[in-house]
Design a protein around this motif. Sequence first.
Motif, PDB file in Angstrom:
ATOM      1  N   MET A   1      41.272  23.947  30.970  1.00 47.29           N
ATOM      2  CA  MET A   1      40.080  24.195  31.780  1.00 47.29           C
ATOM      3  C   MET A   1      39.365  25.448  31.267  1.00 47.29           C
ATOM      4  O   MET A   1      39.989  26.469  31.016  1.00 47.29           O
ATOM      5  N   ARG A   2      38.057  25.356  31.081  1.00 43.75           N
ATOM      6  CA  ARG A   2      37.287  26.509  30.634  1.00 43.75           C
ATOM      7  C   ARG A   2      37.335  27.616  31.680  1.00 43.75           C
ATOM      8  O   ARG A   2      37.468  27.363  32.876  1.00 43.75           O
ATOM      9  N   SER A   3      37.178  28.859  31.216  1.00 47.40           N
ATOM     10  CA  SER A   3      37.248  29.986  32.143  1.00 47.40           C
ATOM     11  C   SER A   3      36.148  29.911  33.199  1.00 47.40           C
ATOM     12  O   SER A   3      36.362  30.275  34.357  1.00 47.40           O
ATOM     13  N   THR A   4      34.952  29.404  32.824  1.00 40.63           N
ATOM     14  CA  THR A   4      33.868  29.286  33.806  1.00 40.63           C
ATOM     15  C   THR A   4      34.204  28.241  34.867  1.00 40.63           C
ATOM     16  O   THR A   4      33.900  28.425  36.046  1.00 40.63           O
ATOM     17  N   ASP A   5      34.847  27.156  34.454  1.00 39.48           N
ATOM     18  CA  ASP A   5      35.257  26.135  35.418  1.00 39.48           C
ATOM     19  C   ASP A   5      36.374  26.651  36.325  1.00 39.48           C
ATOM     20  O   ASP A   5      36.396  26.361  37.523  1.00 39.48           O
ATOM     21  N   ARG A   6      37.297  27.407  35.746  1.00 39.49           N
ATOM     22  CA  ARG A   6      38.378  27.968  36.545  1.00 39.49           C
ATOM     23  C   ARG A   6      37.814  28.944  37.584  1.00 39.49           C
ATOM     24  O   ARG A   6      38.257  28.960  38.737  1.00 39.49           O
ATOM     25  N   LEU A   7      36.845  29.766  37.167  1.00 37.80           N
ATOM     26  CA  LEU A   7      36.219  30.698  38.107  1.00 37.80           C
ATOM     27  C   LEU A   7      35.553  29.932  39.242  1.00 37.80           C
ATOM     28  O   LEU A   7      35.711  30.280  40.420  1.00 37.80           O
ATOM     29  N   TYR A   8      34.822  28.876  38.900  1.00 41.98           N
ATOM     30  CA  TYR A   8      34.174  28.046  39.925  1.00 41.98           C
ATOM     31  C   TYR A   8      35.202  27.501  40.906  1.00 41.98           C
ATOM     32  O   TYR A   8      35.000  27.567  42.130  1.00 41.98           O
ATOM     33  N   GLU A  28      28.682  40.363  45.482  1.00 36.61           N
ATOM     34  CA  GLU A  28      28.911  39.896  44.114  1.00 36.61           C
ATOM     35  C   GLU A  28      29.621  40.938  43.258  1.00 36.61           C
ATOM     36  O   GLU A  28      30.458  40.594  42.419  1.00 36.61           O
ATOM     37  N   VAL A  29      29.293  42.205  43.450  1.00 37.69           N
ATOM     38  CA  VAL A  29      29.925  43.264  42.660  1.00 37.69           C
ATOM     39  C   VAL A  29      31.419  43.298  42.941  1.00 37.69           C
ATOM     40  O   VAL A  29      32.245  43.336  42.026  1.00 37.69           O
ATOM     41  N   GLU A  30      31.791  43.270  44.219  1.00 34.98           N
ATOM     42  CA  GLU A  30      33.197  43.327  44.594  1.00 34.98           C
ATOM     43  C   GLU A  30      33.942  42.068  44.139  1.00 34.98           C
ATOM     44  O   GLU A  30      35.075  42.134  43.646  1.00 34.98           O
ATOM     45  N   LEU A  31      33.306  40.911  44.298  1.00 41.46           N
ATOM     46  CA  LEU A  31      33.969  39.669  43.909  1.00 41.46           C
ATOM     47  C   LEU A  31      34.166  39.607  42.391  1.00 41.46           C
ATOM     48  O   LEU A  31      35.221  39.176  41.910  1.00 41.46           O
ATOM     49  N   ALA A  32      33.170  40.050  41.641  1.00 41.57           N
ATOM     50  CA  ALA A  32      33.301  40.087  40.188  1.00 41.57           C
ATOM     51  C   ALA A  32      34.434  41.020  39.779  1.00 41.57           C
ATOM     52  O   ALA A  32      35.205  40.720  38.859  1.00 41.57           O
ATOM     53  N   PHE A  35      37.848  39.310  40.369  1.00 41.64           N
ATOM     54  CA  PHE A  35      38.165  38.274  39.391  1.00 41.64           C
ATOM     55  C   PHE A  35      38.205  38.805  37.966  1.00 41.64           C
ATOM     56  O   PHE A  35      38.575  38.075  37.046  1.00 41.64           O
ATOM     57  N   GLY A  36      37.774  40.033  37.759  1.00 40.93           N
ATOM     58  CA  GLY A  36      37.774  40.600  36.421  1.00 40.93           C
ATOM     59  C   GLY A  36      36.763  39.969  35.502  1.00 40.93           C
ATOM     60  O   GLY A  36      37.018  39.756  34.312  1.00 40.93           O
ATOM     61  N   VAL A  37      35.575  39.638  36.057  1.00 39.22           N
ATOM     62  CA  VAL A  37      34.515  39.008  35.266  1.00 39.22           C
ATOM     63  C   VAL A  37      33.220  39.783  35.466  1.00 39.22           C
ATOM     64  O   VAL A  37      33.100  40.617  36.372  1.00 39.22           O
ATOM     65  N   SER A  38      32.243  39.486  34.621  1.00 33.33           N
ATOM     66  CA  SER A  38      30.922  40.059  34.825  1.00 33.33           C
ATOM     67  C   SER A  38      30.184  39.254  35.886  1.00 33.33           C
ATOM     68  O   SER A  38      30.627  38.176  36.302  1.00 33.33           O
ATOM     69  N   ARG A  39      29.047  39.746  36.331  1.00 29.94           N
ATOM     70  CA  ARG A  39      28.308  39.042  37.378  1.00 29.94           C
ATOM     71  C   ARG A  39      27.640  37.767  36.862  1.00 29.94           C
ATOM     72  O   ARG A  39      27.300  36.893  37.659  1.00 29.94           O
ATOM     73  N   THR A  40      27.457  37.651  35.536  1.00 35.02           N
ATOM     74  CA  THR A  40      26.760  36.467  35.016  1.00 35.02           C
ATOM     75  C   THR A  40      27.543  35.176  35.253  1.00 35.02           C
ATOM     76  O   THR A  40      26.999  34.224  35.849  1.00 35.02           O
ATOM     77  N   ALA A 230      43.409  35.819  41.035  1.00 30.67           N
ATOM     78  CA  ALA A 230      43.918  36.211  39.714  1.00 30.67           C
ATOM     79  C   ALA A 230      42.758  36.477  38.766  1.00 30.67           C
ATOM     80  O   ALA A 230      41.758  35.777  38.788  1.00 30.67           O
ATOM     81  N   PRO A 231      42.864  37.506  37.920  1.00 29.37           N
ATOM     82  CA  PRO A 231      41.804  37.764  36.948  1.00 29.37           C
ATOM     83  C   PRO A 231      41.585  36.561  36.034  1.00 29.37           C
ATOM     84  O   PRO A 231      42.518  35.847  35.681  1.00 29.37           O
ATOM     85  N   ILE A 232      40.359  36.340  35.654  1.00 29.33           N
ATOM     86  CA  ILE A 232      40.019  35.238  34.746  1.00 29.33           C
ATOM     87  C   ILE A 232      40.136  35.746  33.305  1.00 29.33           C
ATOM     88  O   ILE A 232      39.484  36.727  32.955  1.00 29.33           O
TER      89      ILE A 232
END
Length: 233
Positions: A1-8, A28-32, A35-40, A230-232
Amino acid sequence: MRSTDRLYEQVKAMVTAYRLRPGERINEVELARQFGVSRTPLREALNRLASEGFLSATANRGYHIRPLDPQRVLTLYEYRAVVEVGALRLAAERASTAALDELAGFAARSRDEPDDDVQAVRLLALDEEFHERLAALSGNDEFLRSIRSLNDRIRFVRWVDMQNRRSGTQGEHMEIVRHLQARDTDAAAALLRRHITRRLDQIVEVIKAGYAEIYTDNALAAHVVGQAPAPIP
């Protein structure tokens, strides 16, 4: 599974289990950060969830968790009844005797699962799987896709509703399959419709119980999502 799909999928799990509370604005800042991801990529996941009806999006105000609104839940249950009964009627025409026997076996195994708090999430998953297996027997992927989406959107309400209906639910699954095995389509369809249908007053009571769950321990969120995402990678 792609990281973007896993994040979704992970954000959707939080939303459908109401780990974030009804009406709450998503930070969004806190959620990002969690998850250890950028806001994009997070914004992409949130846009997708909003387009699918899991979130509400307002210009310049961001994303909010949809409230537990009885009328909206009623419309989803009405839609579910129409879709699932339609799928059942096709299944009655197309499913082989062997396929129906396999569904009966699955329903029997589900009925025999222990009924306790440890197994609660599994019982919900088995209930959803029964309806998806039944839809799959229609041979129409669009029915199955719709039912899976509905399962996601009503998961929390269904979880609460099942707390007092588990034994009856499993028994009705068995009876629906028995009607199909007898090729009594009308009886199977009538029972499935009764099995699914909820009146508005029933939904109101379930939602009251749901709010109590959300603002106490929210066992569904604890099981499905865990204490922290979990971090992505």
